[in-house]
Design a protein around this motif. Structure first.
Motif, PDB file in Angstrom:
ATOM      1  N   THR A  19       0.843  -1.191   0.000  1.00 12.46           N
ATOM      2  CA  THR A  19       0.000   0.000   0.000  1.00 12.46           C
ATOM      3  C   THR A  19       0.879   1.241   0.000  1.00 12.46           C
ATOM      4  OG1 THR A  19      -0.080   0.218   2.408  1.00 12.46           O
ATOM      5  CG2 THR A  19      -1.794  -1.145   1.383  1.00 12.46           C
ATOM      6  N   GLN A  23      -2.276   3.916   3.239  1.00 12.71           N
ATOM      7  CA  GLN A  23      -3.041   2.667   3.098  1.00 12.71           C
ATOM      8  C   GLN A  23      -4.347   2.861   2.329  1.00 12.71           C
ATOM      9  OE1 GLN A  23      -3.439   0.841   6.962  1.00 12.71           O
ATOM     10  NE2 GLN A  23      -1.231   0.851   7.310  1.00 12.71           N
ATOM     11  N   ALA A  26      -3.428  -0.008  -3.302  1.00 15.77           N
ATOM     12  CA  ALA A  26      -2.574  -1.203  -3.393  1.00 15.77           C
ATOM     13  C   ALA A  26      -1.875  -1.176  -4.742  1.00 15.77           C
ATOM     14  CB  ALA A  26      -3.414  -2.471  -3.253  1.00 15.77           C
ATOM     15  N   GLN A 130      -5.817  -5.607  -1.989  1.00 12.33           N
ATOM     16  CA  GLN A 130      -7.015  -4.784  -2.125  1.00 12.33           C
ATOM     17  C   GLN A 130      -8.198  -5.443  -1.413  1.00 12.33           C
ATOM     18  OE1 GLN A 130      -7.081  -1.595  -3.694  1.00 12.33           O
ATOM     19  NE2 GLN A 130      -8.921  -1.599  -2.434  1.00 12.33           N
TER      20      GLN A 130
END
Length: 138
Positions: A19, A23, A26, A130
């Motif tokens: 990530t 975050q 991805a 993901q």
């Protein structure tokens, strides 16, 4: 925030995704031969902070471990031994390779690139990561 890293483990290649520091996204990072993964991660962790490893858990349709599960278990043991400060979560990886192949096929890449197994492994890791991030939102 630190990154989250995901692995699509195979005995020939490990697809790696990560990530961004927030975050949110991805992204495919690399594909590495299993014998080089510890050195690769040690080098990566010198410049980037990773808070969690996500490892694809191979399962059969009836939810039992697949034949490759013992190899993944060994990989998790290696991660735990070398990076004890980073927690590891397992996530069902069924269909990630098929989804990755379908994504590549729909991308408009030429046939040679569509058959690139390293690309499939990296995209599989992205799909796995993901999926983990989407699951956290609910």
């Amino acid at each position: 925030m630190a990154r989250i890293m995901a692995f699509d483990y195979g005995t020939k290649r490990i697809g790696i995704a990560v990530t961004d520091p927030l975050q949110i996204i991805a992204t495919g990072l690399d594909t590495i031969h299993p014998q080089y993964i510890v050195d690769y991660l040690k080098n990566y962790l010198q410049t980037e902070q990773v808070e969690r490893f996500i490892v694809g858990e191979p399962k059969q349709m009836d939810n039992t471990p697949s034949q490759s599960a013992m190899h993944v278990k060994g990989f998790v043991t290696i991660l735990t031994k070398n990076f004890p400060q980073i927690p590891i979560e397992m996530l069902d990886e069924r269909f990630t390779s098929k989804m990755a192949s379908a994504t590549i096929a729909q991308s408009g890449m030429n046939k040679k690139n569509r058959q690139n197994k390293e690309l499939v492994d990296t995209i599989s890791a992205v799909i796995l990561l993901q999926s983990y991030m989407d699951r956290r939102l609910f």
